[in-house]
Design an enzyme around this catalytic site. Structure first.
Site, PDB file in Angstrom:
ATOM      1  N   ASP A 134       7.881   7.994   4.864  1.00 54.57           N
ATOM      2  CA  ASP A 134       8.155   8.753   3.634  1.00 54.57           C
ATOM      3  C   ASP A 134       6.842   9.109   2.951  1.00 54.57           C
ATOM      4  O   ASP A 134       6.650  10.233   2.479  1.00 54.57           O
ATOM      5  CB  ASP A 134       9.043   7.941   2.669  1.00 54.57           C
ATOM      6  CG  ASP A 134      10.535   8.212   2.899  1.00 54.57           C
ATOM      7  OD1 ASP A 134      10.892   8.753   3.959  1.00 54.57           O
ATOM      8  OD2 ASP A 134      11.338   7.863   2.005  1.00 54.57           O
ATOM      9  N   LYS A 194       1.644  -6.681   8.793  1.00 46.64           N
ATOM     10  CA  LYS A 194       1.231  -7.518   7.666  1.00 46.64           C
ATOM     11  C   LYS A 194       1.036  -8.914   8.242  1.00 46.64           C
ATOM     12  O   LYS A 194       1.704  -9.877   7.865  1.00 46.64           O
ATOM     13  CB  LYS A 194       2.328  -7.482   6.583  1.00 46.64           C
ATOM     14  CG  LYS A 194       1.990  -8.183   5.290  1.00 46.64           C
ATOM     15  CD  LYS A 194       0.991  -7.435   4.412  1.00 46.64           C
ATOM     16  CE  LYS A 194       0.643  -8.273   3.200  1.00 46.64           C
ATOM     17  NZ  LYS A 194      -0.411  -7.664   2.361  1.00 46.64           N
ATOM     18  N   ASP A 223      -0.265  -2.539   3.465  1.00 47.22           N
ATOM     19  CA  ASP A 223      -0.673  -2.141   2.108  1.00 47.22           C
ATOM     20  C   ASP A 223      -1.943  -1.289   2.162  1.00 47.22           C
ATOM     21  O   ASP A 223      -2.046  -0.252   1.499  1.00 47.22           O
ATOM     22  CB  ASP A 223      -0.823  -3.356   1.175  1.00 47.22           C
ATOM     23  CG  ASP A 223      -1.590  -4.516   1.789  1.00 47.22           C
ATOM     24  OD1 ASP A 223      -1.901  -4.467   3.002  1.00 47.22           O
ATOM     25  OD2 ASP A 223      -1.890  -5.477   1.057  1.00 47.22           O
TER      26      ASP A 223
HETATM   27 MN    MN Z   1      13.705   6.478   5.586  1.00 50.57          MN
END
Ligand code: MN
Ligand code: IPM
Length: 340
Positions: A243, A182, A215
């Site tokens: 994730d 970022k 993002d």
């Molecule tokens: Mn994790």
């Protein structure tokens, strides 16, 4: 290969012991000689006698060739363990003490998943960033309290992570590396990452380097996951992005991970990305494929490439099989072991 491997096993809590048992079964079925020692650590142990991970146990773990971990954590809603106790006191303590500075997480999109047919690896820096624990409270508990949580980024830490990622990208057919950060907002740490990765890239002219803001990477991960080959990113972005990567690849139930110390100055730790899932523990219901894949990553690290490759091929074929959705923990372990 090179004699018997000494493996420390931390089954942990919930479904952890069940999925590690199947992993060990599969490794033995592959003919790899291992000598395992169980370490009783995790939420259950902490609740019994207060031990999270003593320095003495840490030093015992250090003597092993590798550590296989199931999952640690209390059941959802069990508030008897303060948040961070096991995370900082056990998992991160091992990552820092054993200098497992690479967190490697491979993803293969299973049929029907958003990332179907995609194959990419996330290399997450594993010992710095916001995980380093810099920060503290001032005037805690008052109306004027302040909490700071710093992000530690060293030239040394970023560079060794970048080199590992470039080497991996170079070894893969597409030879593409994407830095995710970022840099438009994190102008200090982002700048260090950007300069370091760009500099390391000069030694890898055969690797195509791309950059995405975190993002935007979240959108691409869902809309165009095929654009990724190897991703390199900082600790917290990597935690979150993996994730999401697990979710688009068919579920966190398939996601494996390796906490690697590439120089082998400490043992590496191998664990599925999923948690302890107490709600299905002890029912022979958990899918052990993520743990078994993590076991394959461990074998690769131990130089048992042939066995690792065989296990990975079977897991892949099995994960693509609808029967795997309904099979029990032990059935899946047995089936992978038989196919070997
Ligand atoms: Mn994790
Ligand atoms: C993971 C986990 C850990 C992390 C936690 C449990 C400390 O979420 O391995 O991704 O944040 O790294």
């Amino acid at each position: 290969m090179s004699g018997t491997h000494k493996i420390a096993v931390i089954g942990g809590d919930g479904i952890g012991p069940e999925v590690t048992a199947e992993t060990i079964k599969v490794i033995r079925a592959a003919g790899v000689p291992i000598d395992t020692t169980d370490f009783d650590l995790g939420a259950g142990r902490y609740q019994r006698d207060g031990e999270v991970l003593s320095d003495e146990t840490l030093e015992q773990l250090r003597t092993y060739d590798a550590i296989l971990l199931g999952a640690v954590g209390p059941a959802i809603g069990d508030t008897s363990i303060p948040s961070g106790t096991l995370e900082r006191g056990l998992l991160l303590k091992m990552r820092f003490a054993f200098d497992t500075y690479i967190n490697l997480r491979p993803f293969t999109g299973v049929p029907g998943s958003i990332a179907q047919g995609c194959d990419f690896v996330v290399i997450r820096e594993n010992t710095e960033g916001t995980y380093a624990g810099e920060g503290g409270f001032l005037r805690k508990g008052t109306a004027h309290e302040i909490a700071t949580q710093g992000s530690v980024n060293t030239r040394f830490g970023v560079e060794r992570c970048a080199r590992f990622a470039f080497e991996l990208a170079r070894s893969r057919p597409r030879k593409k590396l994407t830095l995710v950060h970022k840099t438009n907002v994190l102008t200090f740490s982002g700048d260090l990452w950007d300069r370091t990765v760009t500099e390391v890239a000069r030694s890898y002219p055969d690797v195509t380097l791309d950059y995405n803001h975190i993002d935007a990477a979240c959108i691409y991960m869902v809309e165009q996951p095929g654009r990724y080959d190897v991703i390199v990113t900082d600790n917290l972005f990597g935690d979150i992005l993996t994730d999401l990567a697990g979710a688009v690849s068919g579920g966190i139930g398939f996601a494996s991970s390796a906490n690697l110390n590439p120089e082998r100055t400490g043992p590496s730790v191998f664990e599925p990305v999923h948690g302890s899932a107490h709600d299905i523990a002890g029912q022979n219901k958990a899918n052990p494929l993520a743990a078994i894949s993590s076991g394959a990553l461990m074998l690769r690290h131990l130089g048992e490439d042939a066995a690792a490759q065989r296990i990975e091929a079977i897991v892949r074929e099995f994960a693509f099989d609808p029967a795997a959705q309904t099979a029990s923990t032990i059935e899946i372990g047995d089936t992978v072991a038989e196919r070997l």
